[in-house]
Enzyme design. Sequence first.
Site, mmCIF file in Angstrom:
data_model
loop_
_atom_site.group_PDB
_atom_site.id
_atom_site.type_symbol
_atom_site.label_atom_id
_atom_site.label_comp_id
_atom_site.label_asym_id
_atom_site.label_seq_id
_atom_site.Cartn_x
_atom_site.Cartn_y
_atom_site.Cartn_z
ATOM 1 N NE ARG A 194 34.045 -38.105 11.570
ATOM 2 C CZ ARG A 194 33.712 -39.037 12.318
ATOM 3 N NH1 ARG A 194 34.531 -39.719 12.960
ATOM 4 N NH2 ARG A 194 32.661 -39.458 12.517
ATOM 5 C CD GLU A 221 39.484 -36.977 13.140
ATOM 6 O OE1 GLU A 221 39.515 -38.173 12.277
ATOM 7 O OE2 GLU A 221 38.504 -37.185 13.795
ATOM 8 N NE ARG A 268 42.010 -46.956 12.794
ATOM 9 C CZ ARG A 268 41.676 -47.719 13.777
ATOM 10 N NH1 ARG A 268 42.668 -48.425 14.250
ATOM 11 N NH2 ARG A 268 40.529 -47.948 14.333
ATOM 12 C CG HIS A 269 41.878 -42.191 10.830
ATOM 13 N ND1 HIS A 269 42.759 -42.639 11.576
ATOM 14 C CD2 HIS A 269 40.752 -42.136 11.577
ATOM 15 C CE1 HIS A 269 42.328 -43.156 12.569
ATOM 16 N NE2 HIS A 269 41.022 -42.777 12.741
ATOM 17 C CD GLU A 314 35.629 -47.307 15.797
ATOM 18 O OE1 GLU A 314 36.114 -47.088 16.902
ATOM 19 O OE2 GLU A 314 34.768 -46.491 15.452
ATOM 20 C CB SER A 328 31.258 -45.868 16.891
ATOM 21 O OG SER A 328 32.183 -46.274 17.211
ATOM 22 N NE ARG A 385 38.731 -46.774 9.313
ATOM 23 C CZ ARG A 385 38.715 -46.640 10.674
ATOM 24 N NH1 ARG A 385 38.076 -47.528 11.295
ATOM 25 N NH2 ARG A 385 38.935 -45.336 10.982
HETATM 26 P P1 ATP Z 1 38.406 -44.636 14.680
HETATM 27 O O1 ATP Z 1 38.423 -44.746 16.237
HETATM 28 O O2 ATP Z 1 38.831 -45.573 13.985
HETATM 29 O O3 ATP Z 1 39.227 -43.256 14.416
HETATM 30 P P2 ATP Z 1 36.114 -42.960 15.202
HETATM 31 O O4 ATP Z 1 35.688 -43.574 16.483
HETATM 32 O O5 ATP Z 1 36.586 -41.721 15.455
HETATM 33 O O6 ATP Z 1 36.856 -43.875 14.316
HETATM 34 P P3 ATP Z 1 33.317 -42.920 14.574
HETATM 35 O O7 ATP Z 1 32.855 -41.485 14.860
HETATM 36 O O8 ATP Z 1 32.759 -43.755 15.404
HETATM 37 O O9 ATP Z 1 34.697 -42.799 14.139
HETATM 38 O O10 ATP Z 1 32.630 -42.916 13.100
HETATM 39 C C1 ATP Z 1 31.884 -44.077 12.685
HETATM 40 C C2 ATP Z 1 32.697 -44.974 11.712
HETATM 41 O O11 ATP Z 1 33.020 -44.180 10.438
HETATM 42 C C3 ATP Z 1 34.088 -45.535 12.226
HETATM 43 O O12 ATP Z 1 33.786 -46.788 12.985
HETATM 44 C C4 ATP Z 1 34.743 -45.914 10.864
HETATM 45 O O13 ATP Z 1 34.275 -46.891 10.310
HETATM 46 C C5 ATP Z 1 34.343 -44.593 10.077
HETATM 47 N N1 ATP Z 1 35.314 -43.454 10.099
HETATM 48 C C6 ATP Z 1 35.402 -42.828 11.337
HETATM 49 N N2 ATP Z 1 36.493 -41.909 11.171
HETATM 50 C C7 ATP Z 1 37.001 -41.818 9.785
HETATM 51 C C8 ATP Z 1 37.878 -41.387 9.161
HETATM 52 N N3 ATP Z 1 38.573 -40.422 9.406
HETATM 53 N N4 ATP Z 1 38.183 -41.852 7.843
HETATM 54 C C9 ATP Z 1 37.572 -42.987 7.438
HETATM 55 N N5 ATP Z 1 36.348 -43.552 7.982
HETATM 56 C C10 ATP Z 1 36.122 -43.271 9.283
HETATM 57 MN MN MN Z 2 33.970 -44.969 16.936
#
Ligand code: ATP
Ligand code: MN
Length: 440
Positions: free
Chosen positions: A224, A226, A232-233, A363, A366, A414
């Site tokens: 990603r 971002e 946490r990311h 989180e 999802s 995570r």
């Molecule tokens: P968050 O709201 O915490 O940024 P997200 O809703 O963007 O996460 P999802 O697309 O739902 O993330 O991804 C599913 C799972 O993968 C998340 O619940 C989290 O456990 C993990 N995850 C998502 N983005 C990341 C990231 N950038 N780095 C590490 N783990 C991630």
């Molecule tokens: Mn999510």
Amino acid sequence: MNKTDKTDFGKLNQKRLFIKDVFKGESKKVTVAGWVHNVRALGKIRFLVLKDSTGIIQITASKDKTKENIFNSIAKVPKESVVYVSGEVKSSSQAPGGKEIVPEEFKVLNSAEELPIDVSDFSKTDLPKRLDYRFLDLHREKIRAIFKIQSEIANSFREFFYNRGFIEVQLPSIISSSSEGGTELFPVSYFEKKAFLAQSPQLYKQMLACSPVERVFTITPVWRAEKHNTIRHLNESRQMDIEVAFAGQREIMKFLEEVVKYIVEQVLKKCKSELGVLGLKDKLKVPKSKYLSYDEAVKLLKIKYGEDLSPDDERKLDKKFPDTIVFVHSWPATLKPFYIMPKDGKLDAKISEGFDAIYRGLEISSGGQRVHIPELLIKRLRAKGLNPKNFKSYVDSFRFGAPPHAGWSIGLERLTQLVTNQKNIREAVLFPRDRERLVP
Ligand code: ATP
Ligand code: MN
């Protein structure tokens, strides 16, 4: 050591025992090999603590009984050097684990230069520096414990779904376009074409769930682009994903609840010493579960209807429900992506079949039921201001007999971060990729 020495390392390797087997076994004469963890010289006696992947053992040399050259070189060998030791195993009440080796042969294979980071148990080297030298950081038992636990998490995830008739699938990481709208992708140059690194395996696992394969799981890296810089990311992470045919959010939340409980149970059972090293022996518990609809969560947290949960709200849920996987389900359709099914398949439903799972204040997952009806998918795209033309192949993949299906994804790092109680997710990935870090 003696430079002209023609040591037969092949032979030594064959004889070598893992340290844990020295403790288990009855052998009197053993050969061990590993890294010098510590040396102490007390006048007539010298202790060298040797470590390998399975444990530590004390090598005890004494001026009276040990060959002089061995006695001398033990005091000189720098920490973390690689050595082979052969000798006799003795019981010793003072030695860690109750046994020690009295050395008869001692070979320094590779002498370590002065280390750029502190790898002692009390290391105060900061995280970025440690990550610059991650392979050395792994000389610390605490760091190894985190990744042993991560390995157990991934293995338990596999085992759980494998035993329930799911098949593990390998999906592509280079994709031609995004499933969610396209802003957060890393571009890749792919011959004459434009391509991207996958941000999720979702489309592919959906196609499999829509075929008579039905139930799939995968552990796969995702990327990603971002620009955040949070604890946490990551920009590269691994996801543990499932997709299930003939299921809605209820069924897959149950799978999530059961697998997370199973994972923690297995970690508790198989990683006792690692949990001990991390000081988590009594702190990690098999989680309970709590199901809240979005409406209930909004009331409980006193937030505005229509808002996403903030990191602070997630922490509040942990305070209210400690050691619990909190499922917040039936989110408003406006807050969930276009591919999440509106309640009862009705376009104008306010509520959707999408959920988030929160564990220990973060989180972890999802997911939800997907829209498997092409016409509804097109309407959902439009309602989100997206152009259905850009999603044609995605939509078309549901035209040839697609059952209702649902899935989710857990971030492996995570979950590792939370199970091992680390503040920063970077502690839970061997070689992190974040905004700044591309090396090592
Ligand atoms: P968050 O709201 O915490 O940024 P997200 O809703 O963007 O996460 P999802 O697309 O739902 O993330 O991804 C599913 C799972 O993968 C998340 O619940 C989290 O456990 C993990 N995850 C998502 N983005 C990341 C990231 N950038 N780095 C590490 N783990 C991630
Ligand atoms: Mn999510």
